[in-house]
Design an enzyme around this catalytic site. Structure first.
Site, mmCIF file in Angstrom:
data_model
loop_
_atom_site.group_PDB
_atom_site.id
_atom_site.type_symbol
_atom_site.label_atom_id
_atom_site.label_comp_id
_atom_site.label_asym_id
_atom_site.label_seq_id
_atom_site.Cartn_x
_atom_site.Cartn_y
_atom_site.Cartn_z
ATOM 1 C CG ASP A 83 -0.432 0.229 2.507
ATOM 2 O OD1 ASP A 83 -1.168 0.676 3.394
ATOM 3 O OD2 ASP A 83 0.770 -0.041 2.704
ATOM 4 C CG HIS A 123 9.276 -5.932 0.985
ATOM 5 N ND1 HIS A 123 9.788 -4.733 1.461
ATOM 6 C CD2 HIS A 123 8.175 -5.614 0.276
ATOM 7 C CE1 HIS A 123 9.010 -3.748 1.048
ATOM 8 N NE2 HIS A 123 8.021 -4.246 0.325
#
Length: 224
Positions: A64, A186
């Protein structure tokens, strides 16, 4: 919201008519009217505006948007030129330096990538100020999944760069043999040392593009 006008509109149009999207639209409209929400409303669909469907060569999936003041502008991992480079992007730049020798720039503004066919898509497109994941589960995931399915159906070579487990879960939707799927941890400081560093996504992407007769990406972000 600045509506999508380019060649994304036709394949995404059915989504705008679905009940989930109508609820999402009302939710987002209310949030912008009553709270501080990022990115600015006119930037929500920037990933689609800056990278038309027919130009997409590479897809980078984020989660997000950044939730602090002035950071998010509609492209995953990117911030406006005057904003301090966030930690995940610092690590992306380090890997880019180690992989391709690019110098580390003084800004995190990644529109240069988007304009070369790198779709920089968050799976959730809005967030309440200072509240990470506050718009998760409201419908954006269904919308961006539709975009991923549209990309999967494109009959041309394309690279999907999936960093972290939420992005990697989208690999289940990607079964086009013409596409290359690159997975790694990530780039956040919490996980970058678990295999993001050394994964060489940028050189692998360019090698694949060149092998398929496509122009490689110029990954160097210049100083401002």
């Amino acid at each position: 919201m600045a509506m999508i006008q380019n060649d994304w509109l036709e394949p995404l149009a059915p989504e705008f008519r679905k009940p989930y999207y109508k609820e999402l639209f009302q939710f987002v409209k209310e949030e912008y009217a009553t709270r501080k929400v990022f990115p600015p409303a006119e930037d929500i669909f920037n990933a689609f505006h800056l990278t038309p469907l027919h130009e997409v060569k590479v897809v980078i999936l984020g989660q997000d948007p950044y939730h602090n003041n002035g950071q998010a502008h509609g492209l995953c991992f990117s911030v406006k030129p005057e904003v301090e480079v966030p930690p995940s992007l610092v690590n992306i730049y380090q890997e880019l330096h180690d992989d391709l020798g690019c110098y580390i720039p003084n800004n995190g503004y990644l529109t240069k990538w988007a304009r070369q066919g790198v779709l920089m898509l968050n799976t959730v497109l809005t967030v309440r100020a200072h509240q990470a994941n506050s718009h998760r589960g409201k419908g954006w995931e269904e919308f961006t999944d539709a975009a991923i399915r549209i990309l999967n159906e494109q009959d041309r070579p394309m690279v999907f760069i999936l960093w972290g487990s939420p992005a990697q879960k989208k690999a289940a939707m990607l079964h086009n043999p013409k596409h290359l799927i690159l997975k790694a941890p990530h780039p956040s400081p919490l996980s970058a040392f678990r295999g993001f560093f050394g994964s060489r996504p940028f050189s692998q992407t360019n090698d694949f593009l060149v092998k398929n007769g496509l122009e490689p990406i110029d990954w160097q972000i210049e100083n401002v």
